[in-house]
Design a protein around this motif. Structure first.
Motif, PDB file in Angstrom:
ATOM      1  N   LEU A  48       0.861  -1.188   0.000  1.00  0.00           N
ATOM      2  CA  LEU A  48       0.000   0.000   0.000  1.00  0.00           C
ATOM      3  C   LEU A  48       0.896   1.236   0.000  1.00  0.00           C
ATOM      4  O   LEU A  48       1.971   1.248   0.619  1.00  0.00           O
ATOM      5  N   THR A  49       0.451   2.283  -0.698  1.00  0.00           N
ATOM      6  CA  THR A  49       1.260   3.498  -0.760  1.00  0.00           C
ATOM      7  C   THR A  49       1.095   4.335   0.503  1.00  0.00           C
ATOM      8  O   THR A  49      -0.001   4.765   0.843  1.00  0.00           O
ATOM      9  N   ASN A  50       2.194   4.515   1.186  1.00  0.00           N
ATOM     10  CA  ASN A  50       2.324   5.455   2.290  1.00  0.00           C
ATOM     11  C   ASN A  50       3.613   6.230   2.065  1.00  0.00           C
ATOM     12  O   ASN A  50       4.517   5.760   1.360  1.00  0.00           O
ATOM     13  N   VAL A  51       3.734   7.408   2.660  1.00  0.00           N
ATOM     14  CA  VAL A  51       4.939   8.215   2.521  1.00  0.00           C
ATOM     15  C   VAL A  51       5.846   7.933   3.712  1.00  0.00           C
ATOM     16  O   VAL A  51       5.474   8.192   4.865  1.00  0.00           O
ATOM     17  N   ARG A  52       7.018   7.375   3.443  1.00  0.00           N
ATOM     18  CA  ARG A  52       7.962   7.076   4.503  1.00  0.00           C
ATOM     19  C   ARG A  52       8.446   8.368   5.158  1.00  0.00           C
ATOM     20  O   ARG A  52       8.511   9.425   4.530  1.00  0.00           O
ATOM     21  N   SER A  53       8.812   8.261   6.450  1.00  0.00           N
ATOM     22  CA  SER A  53       9.185   9.450   7.223  1.00  0.00           C
ATOM     23  C   SER A  53      10.376  10.182   6.613  1.00  0.00           C
ATOM     24  O   SER A  53      10.456  11.415   6.678  1.00  0.00           O
ATOM     25  N   ASN A  54      11.316   9.442   6.021  1.00  0.00           N
ATOM     26  CA  ASN A  54      12.485  10.101   5.447  1.00  0.00           C
ATOM     27  C   ASN A  54      12.181  10.820   4.142  1.00  0.00           C
ATOM     28  O   ASN A  54      13.054  11.492   3.580  1.00  0.00           O
TER      29      ASN A  54
END
Length: 534
Positions: A332-338
């Motif tokens: 699933l597409t999520n935006v990684r913290s970095n």
């Protein structure tokens, strides 16, 4: 098995938790003839307890199979809990299957009891002589007429009225809870068994922040049918979290979707791109999206422009990757913290990928000799998957089906992909849908996505057709947006600014509708057959 003092991982555990922590949270169905109709997790639990006793009176017990043939509704959902809690195996049949596929699934499962919506009895009536294993039919009331052939069928409400609300015993974790059948685009549908343990583990993963993030505060509207990998597992996850649920039966035209999103204050919805493209074209007023926070979209590639248009409405569209063998959840597409320091536009581009493997899933890339390939974002290979809840074999292997799909605990997805150093998966095509033109590979998915970014295109499917000079060339089958008149030359010009020259289709076919499979994906096998003479 349940350990001493522990909780067994079971379907019953999921429902008991909903009835305990969210007893008054609503589970509703809207848009049906006798609607709106609402119940609660506590009331649904009570009815399921009666259903377990009713199933016992019908002779359903350990190892029995029960087939359902129905649209999404609260009554249909009760069987998704009641049958496994009775120790039996649930077999939801895709109502879009061909007659031959329906007969094959019911016969293969050996179902003695079959549940059917009243409105679908006419559809099933002609098949009755061929469903020889079924001894008893139960009809769910949905406002439709019951076909005369089902005059002796048992009304569902009578089954419950004659039963007692028993407290069923916990079922062993590794016992099969349901059989989900694949789309059957090649050969007969293949049976995928999911145990109580796998359903519970999948539900736990769905509640993870880096997966679907299902929580008690959500009101979930699955556009995915219950007969398709249990609506991507959303109802079971909703029970575990104590979230609200909304169903609309077969009523999934854009106006019904918009009305449901607005009136039911939906926060999370899920479905294939077809629904969201149609709703986007309708361009409903902003209040439709007032409560909607996120959409999980999967089944086929999402046009990049669609992600941006929903973002402009304040809705995050997350692209998902799944398959029946993994309860429809892989990534699933999520935006990684970095990556949160990236400009918003660049963060949105991450939603054009298939995202990150959700907790509990591992992925890898292999070449044709099963050698591991690097996750460098460039090297392409077949994506392989394994998970805490995934199947490791089919229940009806057809020839070498298991050998072809499963090996060393990994499932061959059939998807050609890259994985970048941050873990983002990007599907370049299905292995069977790649187009090899003059020795160069062309991704049908990338061409389709580019085409659907044209303002005059609603849907586009791209397939390989024979070519005397180049062996294969791409052909685009296109559905115009309402009132649009984009020509083949206009679309070619549009694509030349976005794709390598040799990727641009030579021919375009404009059609009112693109044929789809029983799981609402483009039927590329049929399209290739239709246009083979090109």
């Amino acid at each position: 098995m349940t350990g001493q003092g522990g909780i067994g991982l079971s379907v019953g555990m999921l429902l008991r938790r909903a009835a305990t922590v969210a007893p008054r949270k609503e589970v509703r169905e809207v848009g049906l003839a006798e609607q709106p109709r609402g119940t609660s997790w506590a009331a649904l639990h009570e009815r399921v307890r009666r259903l377990v006793d009713g199933l016992r009176h019908l002779g359903v017990g350990q190892g029995s199979t029960v087939t359902t043939f129905a649209w999404n509704s609260t009554r249909h959902l009760e069987w998704f809990f009641g049958v496994p809690m009775a120790g039996a195996v649930l077999v939801p049949v895709n109502v879009r299957f061909s007659d031959e596929q329906i007969e094959w699934v019911v016969t293969h499962a050996g179902s003695r009891v079959m549940v059917v919506d009243a409105s679908l009895t006419a559809h099933l009536a002609k098949l009755l002589p061929r469903l020889r294993s079924v001894r008893r039919f139960v009809v769910l009331p949905d406002g439709g007429e019951v076909h005369p052939a089902f005059a002796d069928a048992l009304p569902y409400e009578k089954l419950l009225a004659d039963a007692d609300p028993v407290e069923p015993r916990d079922v062993a974790e590794n016992r099969t809870a349901c059989l989900c059948y694949t789309g059957g685009t090649t050969g007969n549908p293949k049976a995928v068994a999911h145990s109580h343990r796998s359903l519970a583990l999948h539900s736990l993963a769905m509640c993870a922040a880096d997966a679907f993030a299902v929580s008690e505060r959500d009101i979930i509207f699955p556009l995915t049918p219950l007969f398709h990998a249990t609506a991507w597992g959303l109802p079971y996850a909703a029970a575990l979290a104590g979230a609200g649920l909304v169903f609309t039966g077969p009523h999934l035209h854009p106006e019904a979707i918009a009305r449901t999103l607005r009136q039911e204050r939906v926060t999370l919805s899920a479905g294939v791109p077809t629904f969201w493209l149609a709703l986007d074209e309708m361009d409903p007023p902003t209040e439709v999206f007032a409560s909607l926070e996120r959409i999980v979209c999967g089944g086929s590639a999402i046009p990049a422009g669609l992600v941006h248009r929903y973002a402009d409405r304040g809705v995050t569209m997350q692209q998902g990757l799944g398959m029946t063998e993994n309860m429809a959840t892989v990534a699933l597409t999520n935006v990684r913290s970095n990556l949160t320091s990236l400009p918003p536009e660049k963060q949105l581009e991450l939603h054009h990928t298939q995202g990150l493997a959700v907790p509990g899933v591992e992925v890898r890339l292999v070449d044709e000799e099963d050698r591991l390939l690097p996750h460098d974002g460039v090297t392409q290979g077949e994506l392989e998957v394994r998970s805490l809840w995934g199947a490791t074999r089919y229940e009806n292997p057809d020839g070498d089906a298991d050998t072809e799909k499963f090996h060393d605990g990994w499932l061959r997805s059939g998807d050609i992909a890259t994985v970048d150093p941050d873990g983002y998966i990007r599907i370049t095509d299905r292995s069977k849908d790649l187009i090899k033109s003059g020795g160069e590979w062309i991704s049908s998915i990338v061409v389709e996505s580019a085409l659907m970014d044209h303002p005059g295109v609603l849907e586009a499917a791209v397939v390989a057709v024979p070519d005397a000079r180049w062996q294969e060339r791409p052909l685009a089958v296109v559905v115009h947006r309402s009132g649009a008149t984009a020509t083949a030359d206009e679309l070619r010009s549009f694509l030349r600014d976005r794709l390598p020259k040799w990727w641009v289709p030579d021919r375009f076919e404009f059609v009112p509708e693109i044929a789809k499979t029983a799981t609402n994906k483009f039927d590329k096998k049929l399209l290739r057959s239709r246009h083979a003479d090109h």
